[in-house]
Write a protein that holds these residues in place. Structure first.
Motif, PDB file in Angstrom:
ATOM      1  N   HIS A  37       0.818  -1.215   0.000  1.00 34.80           N
ATOM      2  CA  HIS A  37       0.000   0.000   0.000  1.00 34.80           C
ATOM      3  C   HIS A  37       0.851   1.265   0.000  1.00 34.80           C
ATOM      4  O   HIS A  37       0.390   2.336  -0.429  1.00 34.80           O
ATOM      5  CB  HIS A  37      -0.934  -0.003   1.217  1.00 34.80           C
ATOM      6  N   ASP A  81      -9.217   3.223  -6.296  1.00 37.58           N
ATOM      7  CA  ASP A  81      -8.510   3.293  -5.016  1.00 37.58           C
ATOM      8  C   ASP A  81      -8.537   1.926  -4.349  1.00 37.58           C
ATOM      9  O   ASP A  81      -9.573   1.248  -4.341  1.00 37.58           O
ATOM     10  CB  ASP A  81      -9.175   4.322  -4.096  1.00 37.58           C
ATOM     11  N   SER A 101      -7.354   0.036  -0.696  1.00 37.49           N
ATOM     12  CA  SER A 101      -6.893   0.277   0.667  1.00 37.49           C
ATOM     13  C   SER A 101      -5.943  -0.835   1.113  1.00 37.49           C
ATOM     14  O   SER A 101      -5.830  -1.892   0.480  1.00 37.49           O
ATOM     15  CB  SER A 101      -8.084   0.329   1.623  1.00 37.49           C
ATOM     16  N   GLU A 102      -5.277  -0.589   2.222  1.00 37.36           N
ATOM     17  CA  GLU A 102      -4.408  -1.612   2.801  1.00 37.36           C
ATOM     18  C   GLU A 102      -5.202  -2.870   3.141  1.00 37.36           C
ATOM     19  O   GLU A 102      -4.742  -3.996   2.909  1.00 37.36           O
ATOM     20  CB  GLU A 102      -3.722  -1.050   4.046  1.00 37.36           C
TER      21      GLU A 102
END
Length: 380
Positions: free
Chosen positions: A354, A366, A368-369
């Motif tokens: 990330h 997008d 996310s982690e």
């Protein structure tokens, strides 16, 4: 979800390619004549152990030294060992002879020795001051496309992250792409390398930075992989199939400079830096997951990718199933657990992936982690 908007025809872009590209069976033997024409008398070949043993294929003359200790996923100590050889030899010409690891080290060996610049001073875009020697690239795999690009990656053992150097001064003066050099590749390496080439093309095609100038190379690279990869795996002596994969790899290299990769490579990198999984194998394992994740943001381009591979899919789940089956049928390992990755390492891997913003900031969606960790869990 609103689809992202890629560049239109009038958007500025610059594409950099070697001024000379020689492609086709038997072209490797022309490296010596080209070196003579440039007046190169001291030549350093940067290769892995296998290719170091067949340097005669290049038909070189004069003072020829070989650094034959390139490792898969090379790290800073590996580069430093090559730089010491170059500092003593002061070569007129550096030749990268091997896969992406050898060609990436060759780029750095052509610019750093006796330059007054250290590796860490040139990490990032366009910080290299000058080229110190001529550079020729002769790939022996069909995957990385490094022969066509201006970027080199080495792993920093202290951080387990890849250091990326990009410079026009690291562009090859000549790239010689001879499919005959790939005839000895085992089926597993052929599969992983081919998927790596495809991943370069797919990620550039679906990137936020995607551009019509690059799209034509990207989708044709995918088509070439779809047409020839399974053939080359079935019959390694199929020269037409090998040439098709070499061309796909070259086109993938054209994609890397002006557009580059996105989430697929970011998610794959920790497998190599932390657990020494070969880059192509890591990309093959990750590819179906990230393509399906990005599909809602780039539905038309995802459909084009699936069709270029000769597959069919309707919806995100179908995209995953079709491409997972495609990679598995090629013989790629699709489970992290089978590659020796410990499950308790997945959170750290997700954190590191990330943080690779130079790639993820151009992902069409997008991520996310936690979503990266979910990919690792699903792949485990």
């Amino acid at each position: 979800m609103t689809p992202f908007t890629a560049a239109h025809l009038a958007s500025p872009i610059e594409i950099q390619r070697p001024p000379i590209i020689r492609f086709g069976s038997g072209t490797a033997a022309t490296a010596g004549d080209w070196a003579k024409s440039k007046g190169a008398r001291r030549i350093l070949v940067v290769a892995d152990a296998f290719n170091a043993a067949r340097v005669e294929t290049l038909n070189l003359s004069g003072e020829v030294a070989v650094f034959g200790e390139v490792r898969p996923e090379p790290d800073v100590p590996n580069l430093e060992a090559a730089l010491r050889v170059a500092e003593d030899l002061r070569p007129d010409l550096v030749i990268g002879f091997g896969g992406g690891s050898a060609m990436d080290l060759a780029k750095l060996v052509a610019v750093l020795p006796n330059s007054g610049q250290s590796l860490h001073e040139v990490v990032g875009p366009e910080k290299v001051r000058a080229k110190q020697s001529l550079l020729a690239q002769v790939p022996t795999t069909a995957g990385t496309g490094s022969e066509a690009g201006t970027r080199a990656l080495v792993t920093d053992p202290a951080t387990q992250n890849k250091l990326a150097v990009q410079s026009f001064h690291m562009l090859a003066d000549i790239a010689i792409v001879d499919p005959d050099l790939t005839l000895t590749l085992p089926a597993a390496v052929t599969a992983a390398s081919g998927v790596d080439a495809m991943a370069h093309c797919v990620e550039a095609f679906t990137s936020k930075k995607a551009h019509p100038l690059i799209d034509i190379y990207a989708i044709e690279g995918v088509r070439l992989v779809g047409r020839f990869l399974a053939r080359a795996i079935r019959d390694g002596s199929d020269v037409e199939a090998r040439a098709g994969l070499c061309l796909a790899s070259l086109y993938g290299g054209f994609c890397l400079g002006p557009v580059n990769t996105t989430s697929g490579h970011a998610v794959a990198y920790p497998l190599g830096t932390r657990h020494h999984v070969a880059h192509g194998a890591a990309n093959a394992l990750v590819f179906p997951h990230t393509l399906a994740f990005n599909a809602p943001a780039a539905p038309e381009k995802t459909r084009a990718v699936v069709e270029a591979l000769g597959l069919s899919a309707n919806g995100e789940a179908d995209v995953f199933e079709a491409t997972y089956r495609y990679c598995a049928d090629l013989g790629c390992e699709m489970r992290l657990s089978a590659l020796g990755v410990p499950r308790d390492d997945l959170p750290a891997m997700a954190r590191e992936a990330h943080a690779i913003r130079r790639l993820l900031d151009n992902n069409p969606r997008d991520i996310s982690e936690n979503e990266i960790r979910a990919i690792y869990e699903a792949a485990y």
